[in-house]
Write a protein that holds these residues in place. Structure first.
Motif, PDB file in Angstrom:
ATOM      1  N   ALA A 138     -16.866  -3.911  -9.458  1.00  0.00           N
ATOM      2  CA  ALA A 138     -16.630  -5.258  -9.980  1.00  0.00           C
ATOM      3  C   ALA A 138     -15.327  -5.832  -9.437  1.00  0.00           C
ATOM      4  O   ALA A 138     -15.266  -6.983  -8.997  1.00  0.00           O
ATOM      5  CB  ALA A 138     -16.604  -5.228 -11.499  1.00  0.00           C
ATOM      6  N   ASN A 139     -14.253  -5.033  -9.485  1.00  0.00           N
ATOM      7  CA  ASN A 139     -12.965  -5.476  -8.959  1.00  0.00           C
ATOM      8  C   ASN A 139     -12.103  -4.264  -8.670  1.00  0.00           C
ATOM      9  O   ASN A 139     -12.388  -3.152  -9.113  1.00  0.00           O
ATOM     10  CB  ASN A 139     -12.260  -6.435  -9.936  1.00  0.00           C
ATOM     11  CG  ASN A 139     -11.987  -5.804 -11.287  1.00  0.00           C
ATOM     12  OD1 ASN A 139     -11.204  -4.854 -11.400  1.00  0.00           O
ATOM     13  ND2 ASN A 139     -12.640  -6.311 -12.328  1.00  0.00           N
ATOM     14  N   THR A 140     -11.060  -4.498  -7.931  1.00  0.00           N
ATOM     15  CA  THR A 140     -10.084  -3.444  -7.657  1.00  0.00           C
ATOM     16  C   THR A 140      -8.682  -4.028  -7.726  1.00  0.00           C
ATOM     17  O   THR A 140      -8.469  -5.213  -7.426  1.00  0.00           O
ATOM     18  CB  THR A 140     -10.318  -2.802  -6.274  1.00  0.00           C
ATOM     19  OG1 THR A 140      -9.485  -1.654  -6.121  1.00  0.00           O
ATOM     20  CG2 THR A 140     -10.013  -3.771  -5.149  1.00  0.00           C
ATOM     21  N   ILE A 141      -7.750  -3.198  -8.164  1.00  0.00           N
ATOM     22  CA  ILE A 141      -6.332  -3.552  -8.139  1.00  0.00           C
ATOM     23  C   ILE A 141      -5.637  -2.564  -7.219  1.00  0.00           C
ATOM     24  O   ILE A 141      -5.688  -1.353  -7.439  1.00  0.00           O
ATOM     25  CB  ILE A 141      -5.703  -3.484  -9.538  1.00  0.00           C
ATOM     26  CG1 ILE A 141      -6.395  -4.461 -10.488  1.00  0.00           C
ATOM     27  CG2 ILE A 141      -4.203  -3.788  -9.461  1.00  0.00           C
ATOM     28  CD1 ILE A 141      -6.001  -4.266 -11.943  1.00  0.00           C
ATOM     29  N   ILE A 142      -5.029  -3.074  -6.169  1.00  0.00           N
ATOM     30  CA  ILE A 142      -4.270  -2.237  -5.249  1.00  0.00           C
ATOM     31  C   ILE A 142      -2.795  -2.397  -5.582  1.00  0.00           C
ATOM     32  O   ILE A 142      -2.202  -3.458  -5.369  1.00  0.00           O
ATOM     33  CB  ILE A 142      -4.538  -2.621  -3.784  1.00  0.00           C
ATOM     34  CG1 ILE A 142      -6.004  -2.362  -3.426  1.00  0.00           C
ATOM     35  CG2 ILE A 142      -3.609  -1.848  -2.839  1.00  0.00           C
ATOM     36  CD1 ILE A 142      -6.380  -2.761  -2.007  1.00  0.00           C
ATOM     37  N   GLY A 143      -2.219  -1.345  -6.171  1.00  0.00           N
ATOM     38  CA  GLY A 143      -0.806  -1.357  -6.506  1.00  0.00           C
ATOM     39  C   GLY A 143       0.009  -0.607  -5.472  1.00  0.00           C
ATOM     40  O   GLY A 143      -0.373   0.486  -5.052  1.00  0.00           O
ATOM     41  N   VAL A 144       1.123  -1.203  -5.065  1.00  0.00           N
ATOM     42  CA  VAL A 144       1.968  -0.607  -4.017  1.00  0.00           C
ATOM     43  C   VAL A 144       3.423  -0.602  -4.465  1.00  0.00           C
ATOM     44  O   VAL A 144       3.938  -1.611  -4.953  1.00  0.00           O
ATOM     45  CB  VAL A 144       1.841  -1.396  -2.694  1.00  0.00           C
ATOM     46  CG1 VAL A 144       2.893  -0.949  -1.687  1.00  0.00           C
ATOM     47  CG2 VAL A 144       0.437  -1.234  -2.106  1.00  0.00           C
ATOM     48  N   GLY A 145       4.056   0.542  -4.326  1.00  0.00           N
ATOM     49  CA  GLY A 145       5.495   0.645  -4.498  1.00  0.00           C
ATOM     50  C   GLY A 145       6.093   1.141  -3.196  1.00  0.00           C
ATOM     51  O   GLY A 145       5.662   2.168  -2.660  1.00  0.00           O
ATOM     52  N   LEU A 146       7.045   0.408  -2.674  1.00  0.00           N
ATOM     53  CA  LEU A 146       7.596   0.739  -1.358  1.00  0.00           C
ATOM     54  C   LEU A 146       9.112   0.598  -1.395  1.00  0.00           C
ATOM     55  O   LEU A 146       9.635  -0.478  -1.687  1.00  0.00           O
ATOM     56  CB  LEU A 146       6.993  -0.211  -0.311  1.00  0.00           C
ATOM     57  CG  LEU A 146       7.111   0.157   1.153  1.00  0.00           C
ATOM     58  CD1 LEU A 146       6.503   1.522   1.442  1.00  0.00           C
ATOM     59  CD2 LEU A 146       6.409  -0.901   2.013  1.00  0.00           C
ATOM     60  N   ASN A 147       9.814   1.695  -1.120  1.00  0.00           N
ATOM     61  CA  ASN A 147      11.281   1.708  -1.167  1.00  0.00           C
ATOM     62  C   ASN A 147      11.849   1.010   0.073  1.00  0.00           C
ATOM     63  O   ASN A 147      11.662   1.490   1.193  1.00  0.00           O
ATOM     64  CB  ASN A 147      11.800   3.145  -1.232  1.00  0.00           C
ATOM     65  CG  ASN A 147      11.304   3.892  -2.447  1.00  0.00           C
ATOM     66  OD1 ASN A 147      11.098   3.310  -3.512  1.00  0.00           O
ATOM     67  ND2 ASN A 147      11.098   5.197  -2.300  1.00  0.00           N
TER      68      ASN A 147
END
Length: 257
Positions: A138-147
């Protein structure tokens, strides 16, 4: 706060800035529970106080120093058994973004399943959350943490680094978020066009430890094995060759030694 500027077609064209938030992924989930955000909607923040990593781990980040972003997408074209392609897309997008800053480029790699490394240090991570509707995504959430500009990290983190520590140069966070949107869109459109072979090839070329013999620990038995990564299964399992045997592992079933 600065607005992000992107030359992308749809990712980042709608962007929600939150000065401080528990988690951009949680914020995105709340949006989805109340409405249908436009495909490619971005949430970004300067401060995340309850950031999450894969399978319950925490993601810590200094205020205003790093990229903390989540992107809402609707990959209804993607078969459930191919969900790992979204990990490939996100990881390659980050690789593409950082490749303009990291020299020599072979220092930069993607560590299965969702970490970004410079040499043997972690510079970023990915958290993907998929919602299903019947047999469809149905949907996707792409979470990114980048230093990016952080110089000091908590002592309990085993091997953190940042772009500033590796290159000696600070960067404009919001400009980089805009570039990330462009990189993510490029890779996502490859996925939508079913360029699976190209994505697989590009992913393996930058995969940490690919075709290199090293030790791995099987978490269920604590056994140390000697092997080399030979590929990723369509379901996202890590494939390790040990002598005559090819073993496959899901997330958290094996660790690098």
């Amino acid at each position: 706060m600065k607005l992000i500027s992107s030359n992308s077609l749809f990712i980042g064209k709608v962007a929600n800035y939150v000065a401080s938030v528990d988690s951009t992924n949680i914020f995105a989930n709340n949006l989805l529970s109340k409405s249908t955000p436009i495909d490619g909607t971005v949430i970004y923040t300067d401060h995340q106080y309850a950031g999450r990593g894969q399978i319950g781990s925490k993601w810590e980040s200094a205020t205003g120093k790093n990229i903390i972003v989540s992107v809402i997408l609707y990959p209804k074209f993607l078969a459930l058994q191919s969900q790992f392609k979204l990990n490939q897309v996100a990881a390659l997008a980050i690789y593409d973004l950082l490749s303009a800053y990291v020299f020599p480029l072979d220092q930069l790699s993607v560590k299965w399943p969702n970490d970004i490394y410079i040499k043997d240090k972690k510079i970023g991570g990915i958290l993907i959350e998929n919602k299903l509707k019947g047999t469809l995504l149905a949907n996707t959430i792409i979470g990114v943490g980048l230093n990016i500009n952080q110089e000091v990290f908590p002592t309990n983190l085993p091997n953190p680094t940042s772009l500033l520590l590796e290159t000696g140069q600070s960067q404009d966070i919001y400009e980089l978020i805009g570039h990330f949107c462009e990189c993510l869109e490029h890779r996502y459109l490859q996925l939508k066009a079913e360029e699976y072979q190209q994505l697989d090839q590009d992913y393996l070329q930058v995969l940490y430890g690919y075709e290199k013999w090293r030790n791995y620990k099987i978490e269920s038995t604590q056994q140390i094995i000697r092997g080399k990564i030979t590929g990723i299964s369509p379901e996202g399992k890590l494939q390790i060759q040990t002598g005559q045997n090819k073993l496959e592992f899901y997330f958290k079933e094996v660790s690098f030694q």
